[in-house]
Design a protein around this motif. Sequence first.
Motif, short mmCIF file in Angstrom:
data_model
loop_
_atom_site.label_atom_id
_atom_site.label_comp_id
_atom_site.label_asym_id
_atom_site.label_seq_id
_atom_site.Cartn_x
_atom_site.Cartn_y
_atom_site.Cartn_z
N LYS A 1 5.69 -4.63 -4.98
CA LYS A 1 6.29 -3.40 -4.45
C LYS A 1 5.52 -2.94 -3.23
CE LYS A 1 8.66 -1.04 -8.23
NZ LYS A 1 8.19 -1.67 -9.50
N GLU A 2 6.21 -2.28 -2.32
CA GLU A 2 5.53 -1.67 -1.20
C GLU A 2 4.88 -0.38 -1.67
OE1 GLU A 2 7.94 -1.36 2.30
OE2 GLU A 2 7.39 -3.47 2.65
N LEU B 1 -2.53 -3.23 -6.51
CA LEU B 1 -2.10 -2.61 -5.26
C LEU B 1 -2.91 -1.34 -4.99
CD1 LEU B 1 -0.11 -2.30 -2.86
CD2 LEU B 1 1.45 -1.12 -4.43
N GLU B 2 -3.10 -0.57 -6.03
CA GLU B 2 -3.84 0.68 -5.90
C GLU B 2 -5.27 0.43 -5.42
OE1 GLU B 2 -2.46 3.53 -6.29
OE2 GLU B 2 -4.17 4.93 -6.31
N VAL B 3 -5.92 -0.51 -6.07
CA VAL B 3 -7.32 -0.77 -5.73
C VAL B 3 -7.43 -1.35 -4.32
CG1 VAL B 3 -9.41 -2.04 -6.35
CG2 VAL B 3 -7.96 -1.07 -8.15
N LEU B 4 -6.50 -2.22 -3.98
CA LEU B 4 -6.53 -2.81 -2.64
C LEU B 4 -6.30 -1.72 -1.59
CD1 LEU B 4 -6.77 -5.36 -0.92
CD2 LEU B 4 -4.30 -5.66 -1.14
N ASP B 5 -5.29 -0.91 -1.82
CA ASP B 5 -4.97 0.17 -0.89
C ASP B 5 -6.18 1.08 -0.68
OD1 ASP B 5 -3.70 2.34 0.49
OD2 ASP B 5 -3.40 3.32 -1.46
N LEU C 1 1.10 -3.71 3.49
CA LEU C 1 1.29 -3.15 2.15
C LEU C 1 2.44 -2.15 2.11
CD1 LEU C 1 -2.39 -2.51 0.94
CD2 LEU C 1 -0.92 -4.47 0.49
N GLY C 2 2.93 -1.79 3.30
CA GLY C 2 4.12 -0.93 3.33
C GLY C 2 3.86 0.52 2.93
N GLY C 3 2.81 1.10 3.48
CA GLY C 3 2.54 2.51 3.20
C GLY C 3 3.42 3.43 4.03
N VAL C 4 3.34 4.73 3.77
CA VAL C 4 4.17 5.66 4.52
C VAL C 4 3.61 5.92 5.92
CG1 VAL C 4 5.30 6.85 2.61
CG2 VAL C 4 3.03 7.59 3.33
N GLU C 5 2.29 5.88 6.06
CA GLU C 5 1.72 6.12 7.37
C GLU C 5 1.87 4.88 8.23
OE1 GLU C 5 0.01 6.52 4.55
OE2 GLU C 5 -0.34 8.67 4.37
N PRO C 6 1.93 5.09 9.56
CA PRO C 6 2.10 3.94 10.46
C PRO C 6 0.84 3.10 10.62
CG PRO C 6 2.00 5.98 11.71
CD PRO C 6 2.02 6.38 10.27
N SER C 7 -0.29 3.58 10.15
CA SER C 7 -1.53 2.81 10.25
C SER C 7 -2.51 3.36 9.24
CB SER C 7 -2.11 2.93 11.66
OG SER C 7 -3.48 2.58 11.65
N VAL C 8 -3.39 2.50 8.77
CA VAL C 8 -4.39 2.98 7.81
C VAL C 8 -5.33 3.97 8.50
CG1 VAL C 8 -6.05 1.09 8.19
CG2 VAL C 8 -6.01 2.28 5.99
#
Length: 875
Positions: free
Chosen positions: A591-592, A676-680, A701-708
């Motif tokens: 999942k993203e 996914l959580e730990v990686l994020d 990972l397909g997060g909501v923000e455009p960049s980490v």
Amino acid sequence: MKEELSTRYEPSTFEQRLYAFWEREGFFTPVVDRGRPKFSIVIPPPNVTGRLHIGHALVNTLQDIIVRWKRMCGFNTLWLPGTDHAGIATQMVVERELAKQGISRFELGREKFVERIWEWKEQHSTEIKDQLTRLGASADWTRERFTLDEGLSRAVRYVFVKLYEDGLIYRDLAMVNWCPRCRTAISDIEVEFRERNGKLYHIDYPVEGSDRRLTVATTRPETMLGDTGVAVHPDDERYQDLIGKHALLPIANRRIPIVADPILVDREFGTGVVKVTPSHDKNDYEAGMRNNLPQLQVIAEDGRMTEAAGAEFAGLDRFDARRKVVAMLHEQGVLVKIDDHLHNVGVHGKCDTDIEPMISRQWFVKIEPLATPAIEAVRSGAIRITPQSWEATYFNWMENIHDWTISRQLWWGHRIPAFHCANGHMTVSMDEPPSCPQCGAPVTQETDVLDTWFSSALWPFSTMGWPDETPDLDVFYPTDTLITGFDILFFWVARMIMMGLRFTGKAPFTQVFLNGLVRDEQGQKMSKTKGNVIDPLDVVNEVGADALRFTLAVSASGRDIPLGKSRIQGYSAFVNKIWNASRFAMMHIDKELKDAGPIERDGLRTVERWILSRLDATTREVNKQLSAFRFDEASNALYHFFWHEFCDWYIEMAKPVLLGRHGGDADRALARRVLLEVLDRSLRLLHPFMPFVTDEIWLKLGGVEPSVMIAPYPIGEEVLEDPDAERLVSAVKAMITAVRNLRAERGFTPKDRFKLYVSGNTDRESNFFREYAYLLIELARLTEVVVGGEPAAGAHQDVIEGFHIAVEFPEKVISQEQIERTRREIEKSEKELASLDAKLMNEQFVRNAPAQIVQNAQTRQAELRARLEKLKQNQ
RNA sequence: AGGCGCUUAGCUCAGUCGGUAGAGCAUCACCUUCACACGGUGGGGGUCAGCGGUUCGAGUCCGCUAGCGCCUACCA
């Protein structure tokens, strides 16, 4: 999703692309909004003399770590970049360039020469920006400044005029440090002292009208040509009768008075007679004033002898003159002896030329009224210096500070805003007056320029538009943190504090972090001549910016940093590890981030609770250490967590479930979600240290923000803490290690499998071991785990973190080595137990030690007893 | 000369509030296991510079000694 990572970690394929993306998106540029919590920092402007070296890489990496961290923590963050015109240094390199073409700056003339320097500046400030870009520096380039910008020049003139009007800048004839090569005065702190093997020449000066002689000693015989007196101590009985008489100066054949001076002369030293050269020695200058001795300049501004030195010396270089003087003295038989003499010689730090003390007219800043509040700012804690030990050095210097020589006889720099007319009137004003305000005659501007550090001192506010009241000043000044090298504490930091307080009424920053010097592996200073220089760009090209940055961070404790290729290699392996672990994780994540939904804590299994608890502890540690500028501790915590907890244990523990060897679909979904959580969270935590690789992975990972880089930085969350899960998983890990250990020690191969017996102390624990027996079987490579059963006689017994275990081996002769090892193990435990027993029998210990310590000792005692009992059965 | 700091594993360094020492690298042995050989597993290795003091207990606090580094000042 399912955008996969390439098989190999190749930083060159994405670093520059990502930087361009960040810059294009405006992530480096803060909003101008007073209502938001801000964090601001100004770069120590690198000199435009040339390319950046590894020290710049360090200081800018550390700044970027703090800046990215603060930005992710939600602060409206400004990192203001720029460069310094670096008066003498830049003028020197351009002169050197010209010299290659056989041109001197004098042939070119001031205007043309300055034009050449501007060309040089354009080229190098671009190069410097490129280098900072390659490092990943998230500075706001829309606000880039240069110390000779029009805006900054105006601030410089404003400050100069104001200080002059306030009586804090004055012009005076004084003894200054003169560099004959650069042909300029320099300030006290620009003089460096070098230890040198010199000679001490003893010379006889005959006394007029007597056959007595006064023997003087000097390290600089050529200055005797400028002697205008001889001094003795007034209380020295040897010479009292000579005071007021005259000596005959050899070579020059000049009559010079014999004077008494208790300050200049130390009766105990040498012969107790001192030659006095008021024009070429600081102490003699003062002694000359006290005794009304005339000044006779025998060395000119270019280091050659003047006419006053005598016809046969005029035009001779000062060192040639020395040889000639010595030869002549020898001939005349007045050279008594020459001793070897180890002494410190002042040289110009920039060009290594011997400093010539020289009387000249210069501009000075009266420093005490500026220093006093600057001392107070640090003493009161308004400004905190880290590492704190530097505060003592700061006070020591500030409390003994001398007036600051600010004029330089150079061409490259801010010209002093003073205007002279032919009638000798002087006007100090920000702009050139049309004519002399006093007599109406035409005016010309002072040719001297200001010390570079004069403009650097204004950097935190001049870069924001001061003296105008700009929105940037309103929002971002004062800045928060200053990160720089300790070597410019006096040159720059102290002066910024003084000027900031004087002109803005505020300390220009609240925290100062001083980093150490980057040295080579042997702790040697890096230098071109030693050939041990590491070029940051070479490293970036070779292993990527992230590996370099992480190596610098993990080495930065505030002390000097020994940096070698092997160390960088070690941490580039870590970046590679991150890449590969992420690659593995992404093969399983389905999942993203934005669709993953929250984790249901109630459904979590112990291993998942354990890794989240460890991650939480790491998160707290990183935030805490970054707050204290402990870059080493923060990065180490991440290194250890990611590699040795997440990769070595959690991923291995999750594999049976992820790969379908254990548990059902629900278990697998949970494992995927936690992975996914730990990686994020790990990528976000790592981002300030390794901006490129983390974003390259995180973007997939397909997060909501455009960049980490603009995603929120993780903070500790109490719900994630789980001491019980940590205790149980820690026991499982220890058991696995114990079995692996036994396997290796007994000479088995990884293919050999055994049967393990485990006992829980409670039903809950026993159930836990039953539930996680598959982990023990997989990771310790066992045939079976029996919880609570009786092992066969001859099984290896032990107590691990309070749990009794036994391993049954297939028939196998125990090696002598193994027997030895068990014996040593028992011996060691017995020794420890004996000392614990003694301690616990000691009434004073039980009475005085804190209850917790006593209890720990008791627990350990019980554990050791149980363990010894089991270990002895193995013999 | 004054000030600051350092001395802990072969190397480079951590070590918080005093409770019998840790990491990375290097090294040795085994393992080409399905993310990674820039990898995995396991091992060996320390009189915490020396001496003395405080303490039930000192790598940690205090004093002295030795060696090293830095800063400031500078004696002709």
